[in-house]
Design an enzyme around this catalytic site. Structure first.
Site, PDB file in Angstrom:
ATOM      1  N   HIS A  82       0.847  -1.199   0.000  1.00 58.27           N
ATOM      2  CA  HIS A  82       0.000   0.000   0.000  1.00 58.27           C
ATOM      3  C   HIS A  82       0.882   1.248   0.000  1.00 58.27           C
ATOM      4  O   HIS A  82       0.679   2.171  -0.790  1.00 58.27           O
ATOM      5  CB  HIS A  82      -0.915  -0.013   1.220  1.00 58.27           C
ATOM      6  CG  HIS A  82      -1.570   1.298   1.533  1.00 58.27           C
ATOM      7  ND1 HIS A  82      -2.598   1.808   0.779  1.00 58.27           N
ATOM      8  CD2 HIS A  82      -1.329   2.226   2.502  1.00 58.27           C
ATOM      9  CE1 HIS A  82      -2.978   2.979   1.283  1.00 58.27           C
ATOM     10  NE2 HIS A  82      -2.212   3.269   2.321  1.00 58.27           N
ATOM     11  N   ASP A 111       7.588  22.358 -25.192  1.00 59.55           N
ATOM     12  CA  ASP A 111       7.533  20.999 -24.653  1.00 59.55           C
ATOM     13  C   ASP A 111       8.583  20.943 -23.549  1.00 59.55           C
ATOM     14  O   ASP A 111       9.249  21.936 -23.270  1.00 59.55           O
ATOM     15  CB  ASP A 111       7.839  19.959 -25.747  1.00 59.55           C
ATOM     16  CG  ASP A 111       7.286  18.574 -25.396  1.00 59.55           C
ATOM     17  OD1 ASP A 111       7.319  18.207 -24.206  1.00 59.55           O
ATOM     18  OD2 ASP A 111       6.818  17.874 -26.310  1.00 59.55           O
ATOM     19  N   TRP A 147       7.408  -0.620   3.985  1.00 59.89           N
ATOM     20  CA  TRP A 147       7.973   0.064   2.818  1.00 59.89           C
ATOM     21  C   TRP A 147       9.360   0.613   3.140  1.00 59.89           C
ATOM     22  O   TRP A 147      10.138   0.904   2.234  1.00 59.89           O
ATOM     23  CB  TRP A 147       7.048   1.183   2.345  1.00 59.89           C
ATOM     24  CG  TRP A 147       7.175   2.482   3.086  1.00 59.89           C
ATOM     25  CD1 TRP A 147       6.606   2.781   4.282  1.00 59.89           C
ATOM     26  CD2 TRP A 147       7.909   3.646   2.675  1.00 59.89           C
ATOM     27  NE1 TRP A 147       6.938   4.061   4.640  1.00 59.89           N
ATOM     28  CE2 TRP A 147       7.736   4.618   3.680  1.00 59.89           C
ATOM     29  CE3 TRP A 147       8.685   3.964   1.566  1.00 59.89           C
ATOM     30  CZ2 TRP A 147       8.321   5.887   3.613  1.00 59.89           C
ATOM     31  CZ3 TRP A 147       9.268   5.239   1.516  1.00 59.89           C
ATOM     32  CH2 TRP A 147       9.081   6.168   2.519  1.00 59.89           C
ATOM     33  N   SER A 174      12.986   6.229 -13.207  1.00 55.31           N
ATOM     34  CA  SER A 174      11.892   7.011 -13.764  1.00 55.31           C
ATOM     35  C   SER A 174      11.814   8.388 -13.106  1.00 55.31           C
ATOM     36  O   SER A 174      11.708   9.413 -13.788  1.00 55.31           O
ATOM     37  CB  SER A 174      10.578   6.251 -13.573  1.00 55.31           C
ATOM     38  OG  SER A 174       9.493   7.086 -13.815  1.00 55.31           O
ATOM     39  N   SER A 175      11.906   8.420 -11.774  1.00 54.55           N
ATOM     40  CA  SER A 175      11.823   9.701 -11.075  1.00 54.55           C
ATOM     41  C   SER A 175      12.967  10.618 -11.458  1.00 54.55           C
ATOM     42  O   SER A 175      12.783  11.825 -11.628  1.00 54.55           O
ATOM     43  CB  SER A 175      11.874   9.495  -9.565  1.00 54.55           C
ATOM     44  OG  SER A 175      10.806   8.726  -9.147  1.00 54.55           O
ATOM     45  N   HIS A 258      13.448  11.407   4.199  1.00 53.00           N
ATOM     46  CA  HIS A 258      12.857  12.656   4.623  1.00 53.00           C
ATOM     47  C   HIS A 258      12.694  13.653   3.484  1.00 53.00           C
ATOM     48  O   HIS A 258      11.612  14.204   3.324  1.00 53.00           O
ATOM     49  CB  HIS A 258      13.488  13.286   5.856  1.00 53.00           C
ATOM     50  CG  HIS A 258      12.501  14.251   6.426  1.00 53.00           C
ATOM     51  ND1 HIS A 258      11.454  13.843   7.202  1.00 53.00           N
ATOM     52  CD2 HIS A 258      12.315  15.559   6.196  1.00 53.00           C
ATOM     53  CE1 HIS A 258      10.667  14.876   7.444  1.00 53.00           C
ATOM     54  NE2 HIS A 258      11.166  15.928   6.860  1.00 53.00           N
ATOM     55  N   GLU A 260      12.178  12.870   0.591  1.00 50.91           N
ATOM     56  CA  GLU A 260      11.065  12.270  -0.139  1.00 50.91           C
ATOM     57  C   GLU A 260       9.718  12.790   0.374  1.00 50.91           C
ATOM     58  O   GLU A 260       8.794  13.055  -0.398  1.00 50.91           O
ATOM     59  CB  GLU A 260      11.132  10.745   0.002  1.00 50.91           C
ATOM     60  CG  GLU A 260       9.902   9.983  -0.477  1.00 50.91           C
ATOM     61  CD  GLU A 260       9.735   9.986  -1.991  1.00 50.91           C
ATOM     62  OE1 GLU A 260      10.722  10.272  -2.693  1.00 50.91           O
ATOM     63  OE2 GLU A 260       8.614   9.719  -2.454  1.00 50.91           O
ATOM     64  N   TYR A 262       9.110  15.656   1.445  1.00 50.68           N
ATOM     65  CA  TYR A 262       8.886  16.984   0.866  1.00 50.68           C
ATOM     66  C   TYR A 262       8.687  16.911  -0.637  1.00 50.68           C
ATOM     67  O   TYR A 262       8.015  17.755  -1.215  1.00 50.68           O
ATOM     68  CB  TYR A 262      10.004  17.939   1.276  1.00 50.68           C
ATOM     69  CG  TYR A 262       9.885  18.196   2.757  1.00 50.68           C
ATOM     70  CD1 TYR A 262       8.892  19.036   3.234  1.00 50.68           C
ATOM     71  CD2 TYR A 262      10.668  17.515   3.665  1.00 50.68           C
ATOM     72  CE1 TYR A 262       8.703  19.213   4.580  1.00 50.68           C
ATOM     73  CE2 TYR A 262      10.486  17.689   5.021  1.00 50.68           C
ATOM     74  CZ  TYR A 262       9.503  18.540   5.476  1.00 50.68           C
ATOM     75  OH  TYR A 262       9.304  18.693   6.811  1.00 50.68           O
ATOM     76  N   SER A 273      -0.860  27.385  -3.942  1.00 50.50           N
ATOM     77  CA  SER A 273      -0.489  28.790  -4.144  1.00 50.50           C
ATOM     78  C   SER A 273      -0.970  29.311  -5.492  1.00 50.50           C
ATOM     79  O   SER A 273      -0.965  30.511  -5.734  1.00 50.50           O
ATOM     80  CB  SER A 273       1.029  28.955  -4.064  1.00 50.50           C
ATOM     81  OG  SER A 273       1.501  28.467  -2.844  1.00 50.50           O
ATOM     82  N   HIS A 307      15.001  12.122  12.773  1.00 49.91           N
ATOM     83  CA  HIS A 307      13.817  12.184  13.650  1.00 49.91           C
ATOM     84  C   HIS A 307      12.875  11.013  13.377  1.00 49.91           C
ATOM     85  O   HIS A 307      11.926  10.809  14.115  1.00 49.91           O
ATOM     86  CB  HIS A 307      13.097  13.534  13.541  1.00 49.91           C
ATOM     87  CG  HIS A 307      12.451  13.808  12.225  1.00 49.91           C
ATOM     88  ND1 HIS A 307      12.425  15.049  11.660  1.00 49.91           N
ATOM     89  CD2 HIS A 307      11.803  13.002  11.353  1.00 49.91           C
ATOM     90  CE1 HIS A 307      11.784  14.993  10.514  1.00 49.91           C
ATOM     91  NE2 HIS A 307      11.405  13.772  10.299  1.00 49.91           N
ATOM     92  N   HIS A 308      13.132  10.249  12.317  1.00 48.27           N
ATOM     93  CA  HIS A 308      12.344   9.044  12.082  1.00 48.27           C
ATOM     94  C   HIS A 308      12.853   7.889  12.932  1.00 48.27           C
ATOM     95  O   HIS A 308      12.274   6.812  12.910  1.00 48.27           O
ATOM     96  CB  HIS A 308      12.415   8.631  10.613  1.00 48.27           C
ATOM     97  CG  HIS A 308      11.773   9.622   9.694  1.00 48.27           C
ATOM     98  ND1 HIS A 308      10.457   9.575   9.342  1.00 48.27           N
ATOM     99  CD2 HIS A 308      12.284  10.721   9.083  1.00 48.27           C
ATOM    100  CE1 HIS A 308      10.171  10.583   8.536  1.00 48.27           C
ATOM    101  NE2 HIS A 308      11.257  11.295   8.363  1.00 48.27           N
ATOM    102  N   THR A 333       7.228  26.517   7.118  1.00 48.81           N
ATOM    103  CA  THR A 333       5.906  25.966   6.834  1.00 48.81           C
ATOM    104  C   THR A 333       4.830  26.906   7.368  1.00 48.81           C
ATOM    105  O   THR A 333       3.803  27.136   6.719  1.00 48.81           O
ATOM    106  CB  THR A 333       5.753  24.570   7.461  1.00 48.81           C
ATOM    107  OG1 THR A 333       6.937  23.827   7.182  1.00 48.81           O
ATOM    108  CG2 THR A 333       4.575  23.840   6.882  1.00 48.81           C
ATOM    109  N   LYS A 336       4.245  29.751   5.067  1.00 45.85           N
ATOM    110  CA  LYS A 336       3.386  29.400   3.929  1.00 45.85           C
ATOM    111  C   LYS A 336       1.912  29.469   4.310  1.00 45.85           C
ATOM    112  O   LYS A 336       1.093  30.054   3.598  1.00 45.85           O
ATOM    113  CB  LYS A 336       3.722  27.995   3.419  1.00 45.85           C
ATOM    114  CG  LYS A 336       5.042  27.945   2.718  1.00 45.85           C
ATOM    115  CD  LYS A 336       5.192  26.661   1.950  1.00 45.85           C
ATOM    116  CE  LYS A 336       6.138  26.833   0.796  1.00 45.85           C
ATOM    117  NZ  LYS A 336       5.611  27.582  -0.320  1.00 45.85           N
ATOM    118  N   ARG A 455       1.616   0.554  15.333  1.00 43.60           N
ATOM    119  CA  ARG A 455       1.412   0.441  13.880  1.00 43.60           C
ATOM    120  C   ARG A 455       1.598  -0.987  13.399  1.00 43.60           C
ATOM    121  O   ARG A 455       2.238  -1.784  14.043  1.00 43.60           O
ATOM    122  CB  ARG A 455       2.505   1.231  13.147  1.00 43.60           C
ATOM    123  CG  ARG A 455       2.371   2.670  13.112  1.00 43.60           C
ATOM    124  CD  ARG A 455       3.649   3.236  12.512  1.00 43.60           C
ATOM    125  NE  ARG A 455       3.661   3.065  11.052  1.00 43.60           N
ATOM    126  CZ  ARG A 455       4.634   3.542  10.277  1.00 43.60           C
ATOM    127  NH1 ARG A 455       5.635   4.190  10.795  1.00 43.60           N
ATOM    128  NH2 ARG A 455       4.583   3.370   8.978  1.00 43.60           N
TER     129      ARG A 455
END
Lengths: 551, 417
Positions: A82, A111, A147, A174-175, A258, A260, A262, A273, A307-308, A333, A336, A455
């Protein structure tokens, strides 16, 4: 060769602006950014659907305590797949699809800079996910180690293991191709007069996102390659008994992971925006500080990864550093969010579907931001870590965050893409069902986590029954509501065209609204010329065209 | 109805948890908020959590208040002409600076608590905690006493797919273990936390201790429990199929009772094993013969020193096949079935099937050695008694169509030497 050449000339002699190929080959061979944008978006919604079904398996099993439907190992496969499907198959291709469609049109380019690379980047994805999803049918089951793929657990994966690794390699390639394409396009192909600080904010956020992608995807590729060699070639990068270090994987993974996070949210900032000023009929407040805030978030995302992993037993100094640096992210943040509210302030707002999704984004993403700041406080994080509080937190920033922004963007631009206005009534029904039931799904999970439900478990103590039941009901209704969206989009794709003006929304600004709706197959073959000295491309009320005329 | 009822309960629960904050007994555990817990640190963490939560709520009210006011007051029907301001350096600087000060206000108490949490010096007792798939091993360092703690039998039975048992009928469903960790009240206890296969995390809610158990690492944590009680926890790091089924129970006893308990446990073992090095008395559940108490009672008995159960020593005489099979079935259910399944089919490729397997139908000596020493992912089970191992192996060797010799406790004892 000769015939191909002749054919080429033949084509040119008849029609310089030749249209797309006919039939299936149009989609396989296309190098057109609009076609590829459509492919990316269709792929993304297919993956959202598959990932959504997996989440329903998860929620069905958690509807009641006890095991009713699946084996715990299959449950773990579901949580693992998932996440991978939603992140790498849903949200990221969704944003890349939007970038494909909109970045060239927003900067007045014909293009993307590397159209064939663009085609390649997209067509890798179906293969990557075919590999990943085929593991569901393999002996030993699909990957079930989460994951995050922490060793040593992930090394217990059966035959699915190499397919998992190669699928991730492919997604990474790809990314990276997509990201390079975006960077090169933005830096080289802006229309004359569009300086960096005149770019639409969606272009800015994607530029920074693309840099994050280029910087971090190779790190992920390295980490999973080391897993591969640990499993099959007797290396011991992460195996303690061979002198390796299982915690090192977590550091490498989160150094990717991390930023990722963002990557999954910065383009959303750009979308919101864009949409809020349109429907507030007022220019974005604090454009410059928005750009600087995005850049600061991009920078900070590289120095907060641990922090993870506060519970892995880092030295005190490390825990303090990562706590403080993580808390700092709240500052840009916050800027924003304040700027969005200030944009609405004294505007003249209407609430069409894209605006509703954008407002829900601001509200619910901020809720996720609050729980994020709570998670940054290390001593309390020890209690939150790996509980449903974390699950609630990241789903708040990802679903009403990233996913709502994609929905908002699609509603906002789909009349431009197809030339058909979606049904506002059904759009609003879709919005309200989604907004209500996403909260029914995820808000109770805050309580579950605080009360102690960990979890990634298929079963739980009976004291968690009520909230789990509520959460499951929310998830099923939310999923059902998405069929309204699919219906609305099919209507846009196959409905009667040519009913919408160039500038679909009266408050909309930007070059994409100067071209007809639906946008022709080729746009801006001659770059539009900007004379405007304002900070952004500005709509001129007087003559209903952009300030800036075609050269 | 359903929803509003829950919402009301949620609101009431949050309020109650925020206001009272005194009781930590299991019965009073909040469904909506962190536990207050049973230690000074856990209360600090609880306070810090509420403090941050309240500040977040205040900010939320301000920001969302402004947003919703604007949505209502500045909609086109009320406010047809939009203003045209779009920047203000002063305002932007102000709302960049203010969050800094708020963050500093949060960071100071957080850093203080964190520093106290990480100070593991001057512990009076050290317990080594080892996670494995899927249970915990506890070793009282310096006291030569260790045992294994796994999911209690009744929970384990009820949690099987389509077990037909209502989890609501099982007391402390998924939160009960075969052997709780017993700790003294009022002493600083240091935990040395590690793992033998994959990463686990040792988490007890009420002690506010959560630390990863990582193979090759020894992490430190500590606690000092205020008052006697039972405190529950779970593994918090995904560790494979039965991650959700390896709970933790800590029983805190007054210091003197704890000492008696420890001495008694060690004494019993030493007596039963003669001069052999004291081997852990792993599972009172498992050592019971037909006359011994039922599993849950045995768990209670293990901590209730006054009523310390005389644990059956390994009998010298040979047991009949029926006796071995009967006791072995129980042991198999609590110790082996998590991986090898009640059907004996295991979960290949990680957990091999025992049906017709070479080891389970081959020579007894190899089977015993495999069990005592472990292999690959399988942890060593030397901490089980001779009788338990003999029973479990006999059961494996004569179930599901397997036909092989039974194993006598004396054979296991001999293999240990």
């Amino acid at each position: 060769m000769a015939t191909a050449h002749a054919h080429d000339e033949h084509d040119h002699s008849h029609d310089h602006h030749h249209g797309p190929d006919k039939g299936i080959m149009r989609w396989i061979k296309t190098t057109n950014h609009k076609d590829l944008g459509t492919l990316y978006l269709c792929f993304s919604f297919t993956m959202f659907f598959i990932g959504g079904l997996m989440s329903l398996v998860i929620r069905a099993e958690l509807f009641q305590p006890g095991l009713q439907f699946v084996d715990p190992e299959f449950f773990n496969s579901m949580t693992t797949l998932h996440a991978l499907v939603m992140i790498f198959g849903g949200v990221m291709p969704g944003f890349v699809g939007l970038a494909n469609w909109m970045v060239p049109m927003m900067i007045g380019a014909g293009d993307l800079a590397l159209p064939r690379v663009n085609n390649w980047g997209f067509w890798i994805l179906p293969f990557a996910f075919a590999l990943l999803l085929s593991t569901l049918f393999m002996e030993g089951g699909a990957p079930a180690g989460g994951w995050t793929m922490y060793p040593p657990l992930v090394l217990q994966t059966g035959n699915a293991f190499p397919l998992l690794i190669f699928a991730i390699h492919l997604m990474g390639i790809s990314s990276i191709t997509g990201a390079i394409n975006v960077v090169v396009t933005i830096l080289n192909m802006r229309t004359p007069g569009m300086t960096l600080l005149k770019m639409p904010l969606f272009v800015w956020t994607w530029l920074i996102t693309a840099y994050l992608l280029i910087a971090t995807m190779p790190v992920l590729a390295g980490a999973v390659t080391m897993l591969l060699t640990d499993k099959y070639f007797d290396t011991s990068f992460f195996t303690a008994s061979g002198g390796g270090d299982p915690v090192m994987f977590q550091h490498i993974f989160w150094f990717f992971g991390h930023p990722e996070v963002y990557i999954l949210i910065l383009p959303a900032f750009g979308i919101v925006s864009t949409i809020i000023p349109t429907f507030a009929r007022k220019q974005l407040f604090g454009y410059d500080s928005m750009v600087y805030a995005t850049a600061s978030i991009g920078f900070l995302s590289f120095i907060v990864w641990a922090h993870h992993m506060f519970t892995v037993g880092m030295p005190l100094a490390g825990e303090l550093f990562f706590m403080f640096s993580t808390m700092l992210i709240a500052v840009p943040t916050g800027v924003k969010v304040f700027n969005w509210v200030a944009t609405m302030w004294k505007g003249s707002m209407t609430f069409e579907t894209p605006m509703l999704f954008a407002l829900a984004f601001v509200f619910l993403f901020t809720v996720g931001g609050f729980s994020g700041l709570m998670l940054a406080i290390t001593p309390v994080d020890f209690q939150y870590h790996d509980t449903y509080f974390v699950v609630a937190h990241f789903h708040y920033v990802l679903v009403p965050g990233a996913v709502f922004s994609i929905l908002a963007a699609v509603y906002y631009w789909v009349p431009k893409w197809t030339g058909v206005m979606y049904s506002e009534f059904w759009g609003k029904v879709h919005f309200w069902l989604s907004a209500i039931f996403i909260n029914v799904t995820f808000f109770p999970q805050h309580f579950l986590g605080l009360a102690g439900m960990q979890r990634r478990v298929p079963d739980y103590n009976v004291m968690f029954s009520d909230f789990n039941m509520l959460s499951t009901v929310g998830a099923f209704v939310f999923m059902a509501a998405q069929f309204i969206f699919i219906g609305n989009m099919l209507y846009c794709m196959f409905g009667k065209r040519g009913q919408v003006p160039n500038r679909v929304w009266e408050g909309a600004q930007g070059l994409e609204w100067t071209v007809p709706s639906p946008a022709p197959y080729h746009t801006f073959e001659d770059p539009p010329f900007l004379t405007d000295s304002e900070t952004t491309v500005h709509w001129d009320e007087a003559d209903e065209t952009l300030t800036g005329v075609r050269r | 109805m359903f929803k509003s009822g829950l919402a009301a309960r949620a609101a009431a629960g949050v309020t109650a948890a925020l206001i009272s904050g005194a009781a930590w007994a299991e019965e009073a555990r909040s469904q909506y908020n962190l536990p207050v817990g049973a230690t000074e640190i856990s209360r600090e963490v609880y306070w810090l959590h509420n403090f941050v939560l309240i500040i977040m709520c205040v900010i939320a009210v301000l920001v969302f208040g402004a947003m919703f006011y604007s949505i209502i007051a500045h909609r086109r029907s009320k406010h047809p002409k939009p203003a045209d301001f779009h920047e203000s350096t002063t305002v932007e600087i102000i709302w960049t600076i203010i969050p800094f000060f708020v963050l500093i206000g949060l960071a100071i108490p957080a850093a203080g608590t964190l520093i106290r949490m990480e100070d593991t010096r001057d512990a009076e007792l050290t317990v080594k905690v080892t996670g494995f798939q899927w249970g915990w091993k506890y070793e009282y360092v310096g006291h030569d006493y260790e045992f294994v703690s796994m999911l209690a039998a009744d929970s384990n039975k009820a949690r099987q797919l389509d077990s037909g048992i209502d989890p609501r009928s099982v007391p402390n469903y998924l939160w009960e273990v075969t052997n709780p960790l017993v700790l003294p009240v009022g002493q600083k206890v240091r935990f040395l936390i590690t793992a033998q296969d994959v990463i686990h995390a040792w988490w007890v809610f009420d002690l506010a201790v959560k630390k990863d158990a990582i193979p090759g690492y020894i992490n430190e944590a500590w606690t000092k429990i205020d008052a006697p009680g039972t405190f529950r926890g779970v593994c918090a790091e995904l560790c494979g199929r039965d991650h959700g089924f390896m709970p933790i129970v800590v029983k805190a006893l007054p210091e003197t009772e704890f000492k008696t308990w420890l001495a008694q446990k060690k004494g019993v073992d030493v007596a039963s094993l003669g001069k052999a090095p004291p081997v852990a008395e792993a599972t009172p559940v498992a050592t019971t013969t037909s006359t011994a108490p039922a599993p849950t009672e045995a768990v209670a008995a293990a901590v209730e020193v006054a009523a310390a159960t005389p644990v059956a020593a390994a009998p010298a005489k040979a047991l009949t096949k029926d006796e071995l099979m009967a006791s072995g079935k129980k042991v198999y259910g609590t110790q082996c079935a998590a991986c090898h399944q009640l059907t004996g089919l295991g979960m290949p490729p990680n957990f091999p099937s025992l049906v017709g397997s070479k080891i389970a139908t081959g020579p007894a000596a190899a089977h015993i050695a495999h069990t005592l020493k472990g292999k690959g992912l399988m942890p060593p089970f030397a901490s089980l008694s001779d009788l338990d191992i003999a029973g479990a192996l006999s059961y494996q060797r004569n179930s599901w169509g397997n036909k092989a010799s039974v194993v006598q406790p004396s054979e296991v004892a001999a293999a240990r030497k």
